[in-house]
Design a protein around this motif. Structure first.
Motif, short mmCIF file in Angstrom:
data_model
loop_
_atom_site.label_atom_id
_atom_site.label_comp_id
_atom_site.label_asym_id
_atom_site.label_seq_id
_atom_site.Cartn_x
_atom_site.Cartn_y
_atom_site.Cartn_z
N PHE A 1 -62.66 37.96 13.00
CA PHE A 1 -61.77 37.33 13.97
C PHE A 1 -61.50 35.87 13.60
O PHE A 1 -60.36 35.40 13.64
N ARG A 2 -62.56 35.17 13.21
CA ARG A 2 -62.41 33.76 12.85
C ARG A 2 -61.69 33.58 11.52
O ARG A 2 -60.82 32.73 11.37
N LYS A 3 -62.07 34.38 10.52
CA LYS A 3 -61.54 34.18 9.17
C LYS A 3 -60.11 34.70 9.02
O LYS A 3 -59.28 34.07 8.35
N TYR A 4 -59.82 35.86 9.65
CA TYR A 4 -58.52 36.50 9.44
C TYR A 4 -57.62 36.45 10.68
O TYR A 4 -56.49 36.93 10.63
N ASN A 5 -58.15 35.89 11.76
CA ASN A 5 -57.37 35.76 13.00
C ASN A 5 -56.78 37.11 13.44
O ASN A 5 -55.61 37.21 13.83
#
Length: 281
Positions: A244-248
């Motif tokens: 979620f954080r890295k690839y949104n």
């Protein structure tokens, strides 16, 4: 310490597929002809696409099985060098790589596996490597690429160290084969060390870098269960947060990826229940 190993004792095991010519070896050795090296090629193919060699230094095994770990194991089974270097068909060797490997083994004769460095094609380090020689623990071996890996053949055979054929490209779980191979070596109380020499050049991306792909999520969650058992469910939540954080990724996509991770855990648990693998190696 007396030098025990020489260049002649190093054999390169190359995994490839569907080859009928040795020409693919030419760009792998830009500084010398490939016949100047001891090479064992495992060509996973069909009966209409056979590879042959006219060079005594280049041996070929045409295999009609699929799977990278099966290819690696077939290479280890048929190798003749004192030291084996694991290679793929898309690497470029750096001049004097042999001398670097031999120097490392002569300085560390009690090491079973020595891992080296990879450069990208733009001249940068592939990974954030340690600055100095060091022994690798289970956390550090996860970052090792197979193309950075060398081993003493006698130790592998004596202690039955093989690649887990459930893991790796072309297998049930298509990731983590090098990690579990090195983990099995360490589990048998053998030494795995890192040596700060560059030996190969590779693209700045490997198949294991696609962390958000369904293939990698499925395989890594199976691998987490193999290592951590029931705690793998906690790792699955952490992995989703990482994606979620890295690839949104949108929530709907996260739900899909979470389900794929659950299926990897479930399918590996079935394999354990059938006693087709062991959590501990």
């Amino acid at each position: 310490m007396e030098e025990k190993y020489t260049n002649r004792g190093l054999e390169i095991i190359v995994s490839t597929m569907n080859r009928n010519s040795l020409d693919f070896l030419i760009p792998m050795f830009p500084f010398s002809h490939f016949s100047n090296f001891s090479i064992l090629i495992i060509n996973q193919t069909n009966r209409d696409q056979i590879l042959l060699s006219d060079y005594p230094s280049v041996r070929v095994i045409n295999s009609f099985e699929k799977g990278l770990s099966k290819s690696r194991n077939l290479g280890i089974k048929n190798a003749i060098g004192k030291i084996v270097l694991i290679a793929d068909d898309d690497v470029v060797f750096i001049e004097n790589f042999q001398e670097k490997i031999i120097k490392a083994y002569n300085e560390n004769q009690n090491a079973t596996a020595i891992c080296f460095q990879t450069l990208t094609k733009d001249g940068h380090f592939y990974s954030n490597y340690p600055k100095h020689q060091k022994e690798l623990n289970n956390r550090k071996i996860r970052k090792v690429l197979s193309i950075e890996l060398t081993c003493k053949l006698e130790d592998l055979r004596k202690h039955d160290c093989v690649f887990n054929e459930l893991f790796g490209l072309g297998s049930k779980f298509q990731d983590s084969e090098t990690f579990f191979f090195l983990k099995s070596i360490r589990h048998k109380k053998l030494r795995v060390i890192f040596y700060p020499f560059q030996i190969v050049i590779h693209e700045a991306f490997s198949s294991s870098d696609d962390a958000g792909s369904d293939r990698v999520i499925y395989a890594r969650m199976a691998g987490y269960y193999k290592i951590h058992g029931i705690f793998s469910y906690l790792f699955l939540f952490k992995y989703m947060f990482f994606l979620f954080r890295k690839y949104n990724l949108p929530v709907s996509e996260i739900k899909k990826k979470f389900a794929i991770g659950l299926s990897g855990i479930y399918d590996y648990r079935l394999i354990l229940n059938k006693k087709l693998d062991s959590r501990y190696e």
